[in-house]
Design an enzyme around this catalytic site. Structure first.
Site, PDB file in Angstrom:
ATOM      1  N   HIS A 120      -1.240  -1.042   5.970  1.00 39.74           N
ATOM      2  CA  HIS A 120      -0.890   0.151   7.949  1.00 39.74           C
ATOM      3  C   HIS A 120      -0.020   0.416   9.345  1.00 39.74           C
ATOM      4  CE1 HIS A 120      -4.224   3.444   6.143  1.00 39.74           C
ATOM      5  NE2 HIS A 120      -3.844   2.638   5.062  1.00 39.74           N
ATOM      6  N   ASP A 157       1.057  -1.305  -0.215  1.00 40.51           N
ATOM      7  CA  ASP A 157      -0.287  -0.448  -0.092  1.00 40.51           C
ATOM      8  C   ASP A 157       0.377   1.740  -0.258  1.00 40.51           C
ATOM      9  OD1 ASP A 157      -2.353   2.270  -0.051  1.00 40.51           O
ATOM     10  OD2 ASP A 157      -2.540   1.015   2.897  1.00 40.51           O
ATOM     11  N   GLU A 216      -2.952  11.080  -0.765  1.00 43.74           N
ATOM     12  CA  GLU A 216      -3.628  10.068  -1.049  1.00 43.74           C
ATOM     13  C   GLU A 216      -3.721   9.886   1.663  1.00 43.74           C
ATOM     14  OE1 GLU A 216      -6.035   6.069  -1.252  1.00 43.74           O
ATOM     15  OE2 GLU A 216      -3.864   6.571   0.190  1.00 43.74           O
ATOM     16  N   GLU A 217      -2.527   8.742   2.452  1.00 41.04           N
ATOM     17  CA  GLU A 217      -3.264   8.462   3.306  1.00 41.04           C
ATOM     18  C   GLU A 217      -3.683   9.587   3.773  1.00 41.04           C
ATOM     19  OE1 GLU A 217      -3.515   5.408   3.301  1.00 41.04           O
ATOM     20  OE2 GLU A 217      -1.859   4.172   2.121  1.00 41.04           O
ATOM     21  N   ASP A 269      -4.577   0.702  -6.417  1.00 37.44           N
ATOM     22  CA  ASP A 269      -4.284   0.672  -4.918  1.00 37.44           C
ATOM     23  C   ASP A 269      -4.241  -0.808  -4.271  1.00 37.44           C
ATOM     24  OD1 ASP A 269      -3.635   1.672  -3.173  1.00 37.44           O
ATOM     25  OD2 ASP A 269      -5.292   3.247  -2.487  1.00 37.44           O
TER      26      ASP A 269
END
Length: 528
Positions: free
Chosen positions: A493, A332, A364-365, A393
């Protein structure tokens, strides 16, 4: 990147990965890294962007003349096929392009991103030197390939955590409950009862049925984006949130800029969460205090465009280049970046009928900030030239599924855009998988990746996805292999999103899909 909701799949088996048949030209990543040196400090980057902006000034447009072809090789025996020279031939057929977009080439880009993260405190977070080094790497690859490369600067909110406290009411300071204040948590000091959600994950309104107003919500991690949990809890009347891990992993995670400014949100371990769910503590008052702030920092998008093709019709594809604070982000979204970057490199000698545009988004995050800035600042005349947008993505998740989505309604009500045309894009994805014996399914992508700003202005779009935090079912394991009862990506994440956090078979298949689809829409336009 958010995970998507699922629909029912059909059966398939995984093909073995292709391997490179020629040497991949290595890029001077070490020189790029050394140019970025120094300490990462997101709070400090906002004050040091003048020199960075100069260093990342838009590249001089390349001429339309491509480097000359290499000399014709010596004749080979008739029984042997001619040697493939990917750096010299025009990869303008599916056969040629897919021979040259290899797993080895894609993994080489992921390796460079991993090395960049290692050199910059383990992260490629927007606003840090790790992200800037990633940007310079992509800029060099595409400039060397002959594209016109520009860098677009924008500002975004940088979160800071200044102080926090979590304890049972009446406990002294030495009895603090270990916790992590999530990036973009709001600020507040409150004492309130703790109430678990009625549903298992706290992702939507039904999970908060009967939730008492003015309580702190106790929520298990997983099932959806953390920000979605917060917004659902606030809508139900929660004044704060304690999220507990669903495994024994480290505390890591973040919200996005959409999180409320006045709602404190902290993450605790699985053990602490289980303790809070015990009967003497359940409902007991909890003291939760967070002091946070947001200031403006700077990040960048990188846009590369072909020199050829009709400029009145643009085929555009994008992947976000940034990671979260916790890790390198090699799935990611180093997976989408690497596949798109290698496809662009191998298509450099193709003479497209449509203008090709590749985007590598920043921030983006933090909430789709880079792609949203790009779309909002694009003049109306330029918007009208966008024929379609493809989003890549998280396309190599270790416990993967093959999912696809688009503006035909398969992405959900939040992202319906030119449904008839978008359906054609999703059909191309679906046929690609089916022709190779793989199952795929359409899913609701919602508004949680960079397709959303394009959907908002009516651009037809489509994307693929291999899964994030959601748990693989037994039926899915029968269809795609892998392990039932485990997340699609247990390192989503987290710091463990490294080179080892990739399913190479899935990544190889999807890199081929990226190349196939881009070549298809380089030569054809969407038509009703």
């Amino acid at each position: 990147m958010a995970h998507f909701n699922s629909r029912n799949p059909c059966l398939h088996s995984i093909a073995p990965p292709r391997r490179a048949r020629w040497p991949l030209s290595l890029l001077a990543a070490a020189a790029l890294l050394s140019a970025c040196g120094g300490e990462d400090n997101p709070a400090a980057t906002a004050g040091s962007h003048a020199s960075v902006g100069q260093a990342l000034a838009p590249a001089t447009p390349m001429s339309g003349t491509l480097p000359p072809e290499k000399d014709t090789p010596d004749a080979v025996p008739a029984s042997q096929p001619p040697a493939i020279d990917c750096d010299a031939q025009a990869n303008d057929t599916d056969e040629r392009l897919l021979e040259c977009v290899t797993l080895a080439g894609v993994r080489a880009h992921q390796t460079e991103l991993m090395n960049i993260a290692k050199a910059h405190r383990g992260t490629r977070l927007a606003g840090t030197r790790g992200h800037l080094a990633s940007l310079r790497y992509v800029q060099k690859v595409l400039t060397d390939a002959g594209y016109r490369v520009k860098v677009q600067r924008f500002q975004f909110p940088v979160p800071r955590v200044e102080a926090s406290s979590l304890r049972m009411a009446g406990q002294v300071a030495g009895e603090e409950i270990p916790h992590l204040v999530l990036d973009y948590s709001g600020s507040a000091a409150l004492t309130a009862g703790v109430t678990p959600t009625a549903g298992p994950r706290g992702c939507a309104a039904p999970d908060y049925a009967g939730f008492p107003h003015g309580q702190i919500a106790l929520v298990r991690r997983g099932g959806c984006e953390l920000t979605d949990k917060v917004l659902a809890a606030v809508a139900a009347g929660a004044v704060g949130m304690v999220i507990h891990n669903d495994d024994d992993g480290p505390l890591s995670g973040q919200l996005t800029v959409q999180a409320p400014l006045d709602v404190p949100v902290v993450l605790v371990s699985k053990t602490v969460g289980e303790q809070l769910l015990q009967r003497p503590l359940l409902g007991a008052p909890l003291q939760l205090q967070t002091q946070t702030s947001r200031s403006l920092g700077t990040s960048y998008n990188l846009i590369a465009e072909s020199t050829g093709g009709d400029p009145s019709y643009v085929t555009m594809a994008g992947a976000h280049l940034d990671s979260v604070r916790a890790g390198a982000g090699i799935n990611d979204n180093g997976s989408g970046v690497a596949a798109l970057l290698e496809t662009a490199r191998q298509m450099a000698r193709v003479a497209p009928k449509n203008r090709l545009r590749f985007a590598f988004w920043g921030a983006e995050e933090q909430g789709l900030i880079g792609s949203t800035h790009y779309v909002r600042t694009l003049p109306a005349a330029e918007r009208a030239k966008l024929g379609l947008y493809l989003n890549f993505d998280m396309i190599g998740s270790p416990n993967h599924v093959f999912e696809l989505y688009g503006g035909d309604g398969s992405a959900g009500e939040q992202a319906v855009s030119s449904p008839l045309l978008s359906a054609k894009i999703v059909d191309v994805f679906e046929r690609f998988y089916a022709d190779r014996g793989f199952a795929s399914r359409r899913v609701s992508s919602g508004a949680r990746s960079d397709h959303k700003p394009f959907a908002d202005i009516g651009v037809p779009f489509g994307g693929i996805f291999t899964g994030a935090e959601q748990i693989k079912t037994a039926e899915e394991a029968k269809t795609w292999g892998g392990t039932a009862g485990e997340p699609y990506d247990a390192c989503y994440h987290r710091a463990c999103d490294t080179l080892d956090n990739v399913n190479e078979e899935a990544l190889d298949v999807n890199a081929d899909l990226v190349a196939h689809t881009l070549l298809f829409y380089a030569m054809q336009r969407l038509a009703p």
